[in-house]
Scaffold this motif. Structure first.
Motif, PDB file in Angstrom:
ATOM      1  N   GLY A 195       9.840  -1.879   8.772  1.00  0.00           N
ATOM      2  CA  GLY A 195      10.523  -0.652   7.945  1.00  0.00           C
ATOM      3  C   GLY A 195       9.931  -0.280   6.701  1.00  0.00           C
ATOM      4  O   GLY A 195      10.403   0.916   6.243  1.00  0.00           O
ATOM      5  N   ALA A 196       8.814  -0.958   6.241  1.00  0.00           N
ATOM      6  CA  ALA A 196       8.531  -0.479   4.892  1.00  0.00           C
ATOM      7  C   ALA A 196       7.498   0.807   4.971  1.00  0.00           C
ATOM      8  O   ALA A 196       6.783   0.860   6.125  1.00  0.00           O
ATOM      9  CB  ALA A 196       7.598  -1.799   4.187  1.00  0.00           C
ATOM     10  N   LEU A 197       7.544   1.490   4.086  1.00  0.00           N
ATOM     11  CA  LEU A 197       6.802   2.938   4.207  1.00  0.00           C
ATOM     12  C   LEU A 197       5.250   2.433   3.323  1.00  0.00           C
ATOM     13  O   LEU A 197       5.320   1.816   2.201  1.00  0.00           O
ATOM     14  CB  LEU A 197       7.214   3.867   3.526  1.00  0.00           C
ATOM     15  CG  LEU A 197       8.687   4.294   4.190  1.00  0.00           C
ATOM     16  CD1 LEU A 197       9.176   5.538   3.437  1.00  0.00           C
ATOM     17  CD2 LEU A 197       8.362   4.710   5.759  1.00  0.00           C
ATOM     18  N   HIS A 198       4.097   3.042   3.740  1.00  0.00           N
ATOM     19  CA  HIS A 198       2.957   2.741   3.138  1.00  0.00           C
ATOM     20  C   HIS A 198       2.154   4.215   3.122  1.00  0.00           C
ATOM     21  O   HIS A 198       2.232   5.062   4.212  1.00  0.00           O
ATOM     22  CB  HIS A 198       1.998   1.969   3.930  1.00  0.00           C
ATOM     23  CG  HIS A 198       2.689   0.485   4.065  1.00  0.00           C
ATOM     24  ND1 HIS A 198       2.710  -0.710   3.129  1.00  0.00           N
ATOM     25  CD2 HIS A 198       3.362  -0.205   4.945  1.00  0.00           C
ATOM     26  CE1 HIS A 198       3.180  -1.491   3.616  1.00  0.00           C
ATOM     27  NE2 HIS A 198       3.693  -1.337   4.815  1.00  0.00           N
ATOM     28  N   THR A 199       1.560   4.538   2.090  1.00  0.00           N
ATOM     29  CA  THR A 199       0.921   5.898   1.949  1.00  0.00           C
ATOM     30  C   THR A 199      -0.422   5.576   1.851  1.00  0.00           C
ATOM     31  O   THR A 199      -1.105   4.831   0.860  1.00  0.00           O
ATOM     32  CB  THR A 199       1.573   6.742   0.540  1.00  0.00           C
ATOM     33  OG1 THR A 199       2.856   6.712   0.763  1.00  0.00           O
ATOM     34  CG2 THR A 199       0.902   7.911   0.279  1.00  0.00           C
ATOM     35  N   THR A 200      -1.414   6.598   2.407  1.00  0.00           N
ATOM     36  CA  THR A 200      -2.905   6.602   2.295  1.00  0.00           C
ATOM     37  C   THR A 200      -3.088   7.909   1.869  1.00  0.00           C
ATOM     38  O   THR A 200      -2.600   8.951   2.509  1.00  0.00           O
ATOM     39  CB  THR A 200      -3.596   6.296   3.807  1.00  0.00           C
ATOM     40  OG1 THR A 200      -2.897   5.018   4.096  1.00  0.00           O
ATOM     41  CG2 THR A 200      -4.979   6.320   3.375  1.00  0.00           C
ATOM     42  N   TYR A 201      -3.819   8.221   0.654  1.00  0.00           N
ATOM     43  CA  TYR A 201      -4.359   9.083   0.279  1.00  0.00           C
ATOM     44  C   TYR A 201      -5.697   9.692   0.838  1.00  0.00           C
ATOM     45  O   TYR A 201      -6.380   8.987   0.737  1.00  0.00           O
ATOM     46  CB  TYR A 201      -4.159   9.423  -1.269  1.00  0.00           C
ATOM     47  CG  TYR A 201      -2.841   9.002  -1.971  1.00  0.00           C
ATOM     48  CD1 TYR A 201      -1.910  10.115  -1.912  1.00  0.00           C
ATOM     49  CD2 TYR A 201      -2.372   7.900  -2.086  1.00  0.00           C
ATOM     50  CE1 TYR A 201      -0.618  10.193  -2.446  1.00  0.00           C
ATOM     51  CE2 TYR A 201      -1.077   7.515  -2.761  1.00  0.00           C
ATOM     52  CZ  TYR A 201      -0.221   8.886  -2.747  1.00  0.00           C
ATOM     53  OH  TYR A 201       1.058   8.584  -3.148  1.00  0.00           O
ATOM     54  N   LEU A 202      -5.636  10.771   1.216  1.00  0.00           N
ATOM     55  CA  LEU A 202      -7.317  11.481   1.867  1.00  0.00           C
ATOM     56  C   LEU A 202      -7.537  12.664   1.125  1.00  0.00           C
ATOM     57  O   LEU A 202      -6.766  13.774   1.132  1.00  0.00           O
ATOM     58  CB  LEU A 202      -7.002  11.457   3.460  1.00  0.00           C
ATOM     59  CG  LEU A 202      -6.789  10.133   3.993  1.00  0.00           C
ATOM     60  CD1 LEU A 202      -6.384  10.681   5.269  1.00  0.00           C
ATOM     61  CD2 LEU A 202      -7.706   9.063   3.802  1.00  0.00           C
TER      62      LEU A 202
END
Length: 631
Positions: free
Chosen positions: A464-471
């Motif tokens: 349930g943890a959120l992870h963000t990838t920036y592109l």
């Protein structure tokens, strides 16, 4: 831009790649035109508006920005839950399943009569998607074909107009046949773009100086340019024709079944021996003139290329498209005084016509039932690569790390199942993100990393943890296309985020809202349904039926007038008539009764939907919707 509100939350769909602020339309952050929100709510503006530059941009350009004309259409609507559209959907589906003699009295026939030319293409797209999702695209197209063929008196005009039947078949080919078109055309079209050879057959357009710089030593003659251009054109045209005529096995079965029904209807309507070519022209008119030729002429509109062609490449593509169009016309207009400079290609074009007839005979030699419905993403198979290319990638990292140099260049692939990347396209090891884990795809403010064209992909792991990838993308067009593709691929995901941060967490706070908690709730609404609005958008029955409802609502006064006219028609008294006239009058009376019943039922369904919209609107405003008066 088209804005939609889905009962629970507003949704926007972007066409033309422009972003939107509240009450303001922005143009790549250098120019703007401002509309007060009250004006947008009361009456949409219609006209020419001056695009005002920002003061900084005007200073940088010395006050000389040139001129830009932009045509923008804003449509805002509310899409209700599915159960409210069921009666209208049943009426439309019943139209294509009813007996042939009831074609003229169906609700779909009434809708066709109410549709103007301006919105016919949008309506055709929505109807095809609606019936395609129910597995009834074939019967729907057959229904329109029967009506179109029945009212055609001049065979030369068959399917030449932009009728609902023609537009629907055109959109159907794009929806189910785009991968087929790419397999057939992309190799040769890519060669034309990459090789950039100078080709010209029209003496009025020849640039002998350019031809000398590219292909000759010294100044060439027109004849030399023509011979060289002919050889180059044949080098592209031959593979294109061979690929098309050898593609029977790759053509989608749904397209082949639609063409088989089309051929049958034309043969029934025009059985004369001298009209035998019509059964070929009806199919080739769609497949060559409305599918292959337009894709060759404007590859970007069919996703064959990311960018539009330069002027010389555009001219080469135009020559190839003209040749393919002549083949699709079965060579009927060759040598008739139009564009005689195309004469050097005539022998090859005429030689290809016999092959086209054989190809079309094989194409319709298919048997099977109607296509079945599928999931919302059926237009693009899950395993197919939707988009690929280089992006600069940055993971969510502690704020103390360098920002500009934390982005690493990686090659990305997107399919309906995975979003994967590697150091290069040839790299054996890939890192994959399941598309089902994506819960938001959003733009990132330029100030977050002091970099333009950055987007974020927010995923949720099993815990349930959120992870963000920036592109970071290379330009605004690339950014819009990646945003659109990722949102389409993740459209079926159930756990979408309603909000997110358009900034980044740096220096112990969010750059967008200045909140100090990394886990703070998002400060900006997400836009999961914002796409570029092209052929590959997932099927959305509710939104598609809503558009049909709006079109019917615009023509409701015409429906009421038509009903009053039908009710005022009295059966003429029997007089001295010939034998059989009573039976004819009975048939006419039955048809009129069916048409009257269809109109009445359609008006009732429209009234129910309108009342449902009113109730939802009053719920949002916290008021009570008035109930309609019952006489």
């Amino acid at each position: 831009m088209r804005c939609w509100s889905f009962g629970r939350h507003p949704v926007a769909r972007l066409h033309c790649g422009w972003s939107s602020g509240i009450g303001t339309w922005w143009a790549r952050t250098t120019s703007w035109v401002e509309f007060p929100p009250q004006l947008l709510q009361q009456k949409p503006p219609d006209g020419w508006f001056r695009l005002q530059p920002f003061p900084r941009a005007e200073e940088d350009s010395g006050g000389n920005l040139g001129a830009l004309r932009l045509k923008v259409r804003l449509t805002e609507d509310r899409v209700l839950p599915s159960q409210y559209y069921q009666p209208l959907t049943e009426l439309l589906v019943g139209s294509v399943l009813q007996p042939v003699e009831d074609d003229a009295a169906s609700p779909l026939a009434l809708l066709e009569e109410l549709t103007s030319g301006d919105c016919r293409q949008d309506l055709a797209t929505k109807l095809v998607k609606l019936f395609l999702g129910r597995g009834l695209a074939g019967p729907f197209l057959d229904y329109l074909t029967r009506r179109e063929v029945a009212r055609t008196t001049d065979p030369n005009t068959l399917f030449r107009s932009n009728s609902l039947a023609s537009k629907s078949m055109e959109q159907f080919m794009k929806l189910v046949g785009m991968r087929y078109l790419h397999e057939v055309l992309k190799p040769t079209v890519s060669r034309v773009f990459e090789e950039k050879k100078y080709m010209e057959l029209d003496p009025c357009k020849m640039d002998l100086g350019r031809a000398r710089r590219i292909s000759f030593k010294g100044t060439p003659s027109e004849e030399q340019v023509r011979e060289t251009s002919l050889g180059l054109l044949m080098g592209y045209l031959g593979p294109i024709v061979d690929a098309i005529l050898g593609s029977v096995g790759r053509c989608p079965p749904a397209m082949r079944l639609a063409f088989r029904r089309l051929r049958q209807r034309v043969e029934e309507r025009f059985p004369q021996a001298e009209q035998q070519d019509l059964k070929y022209l009806a199919i080739s008119g769609f497949l060559f003139l409305r599918f292959f030729a337009p894709a060759i002429l404007t590859p970007k509109l069919f996703d064959l290329r990311d960018q539009h062609a330069d002027p010389q490449t555009s001219r080469s593509l135009l020559l190839l498209a003209k040749a393919v169009q002549s083949i699709g016309n079965l060579g009927q207009q060759l040598g008739q005084g139009k564009e005689l400079w195309m004469a050097p290609l005539h022998p090859f074009l005429l030689q290809s016509v016999a092959r086209v007839r054989d190809f079309l005979d094989q194409l319709v030699d298919v048997h099977g039932g109607d296509e079945t419905g599928g999931p919302a993403t059926a237009l693009v198979p899950p395993s197919a690569t939707m988009r690929e290319g280089y992006l600069l990638k940055r993971k969510e990292q502690p704020a103390g790390l360098a920002t500009r140099f934390a982005f690493k260049k990686r090659y990305f692939w997107l399919s309906g199942e995975t979003f994967s990347y590697a150091k290069t396209p040839e790299w054996q090891t890939r890192t994959s993100i399941p598309v089902s884990h994506i819960c938001a795809v959003e733009r990132v403010d330029e100030g977050a990393f002091q970099l333009p064209h950055v987007m974020q992909v927010v995923t949720q792991d099993g815990a349930g943890a959120l992870h963000t990838t920036y592109l970071q993308c290379k330009n605004v067009n690339d950014l819009n296309q990646w945003l659109s593709a990722l949102r389409k691929a993740s459209a079926p995901n159930p756990d979408k985020l309603a909000s997110c941060h358009p900034g980044a967490f740096r220096s112990a706070r969010w750059t967008c809202c200045l909140q100090a908690q990394r886990s703070a709730a998002g400060c900006s609404r997400t836009h999961s349904a914002v796409t570029l609005g092209d052929w590959s958008d997932p099927l959305d029955p509710d939104a598609e039926t809503q558009m049909v409802y709006r079109q019917l609502l615009l023509g409701r006064d015409q429906l009421r007038l038509k009903l009053l006219e039908d009710l005022s028609v009295d059966t003429p008294p029997e007089a001295d008539t010939g034998q059989g006239s009573g039976a004819t009058e009975g048939v006419c009376s039955d048809a009129l009764t069916r048409q009257r019943e269809a109109t009445t039922r359609l008006l009732e369904v429209l009234a129910d939907l309108e009342q449902a919209h009113e109730e939802f609107r009053h719920q949002e405003q916290g008021t009570v919707a008035p109930r309609p008066l019952v006489p």
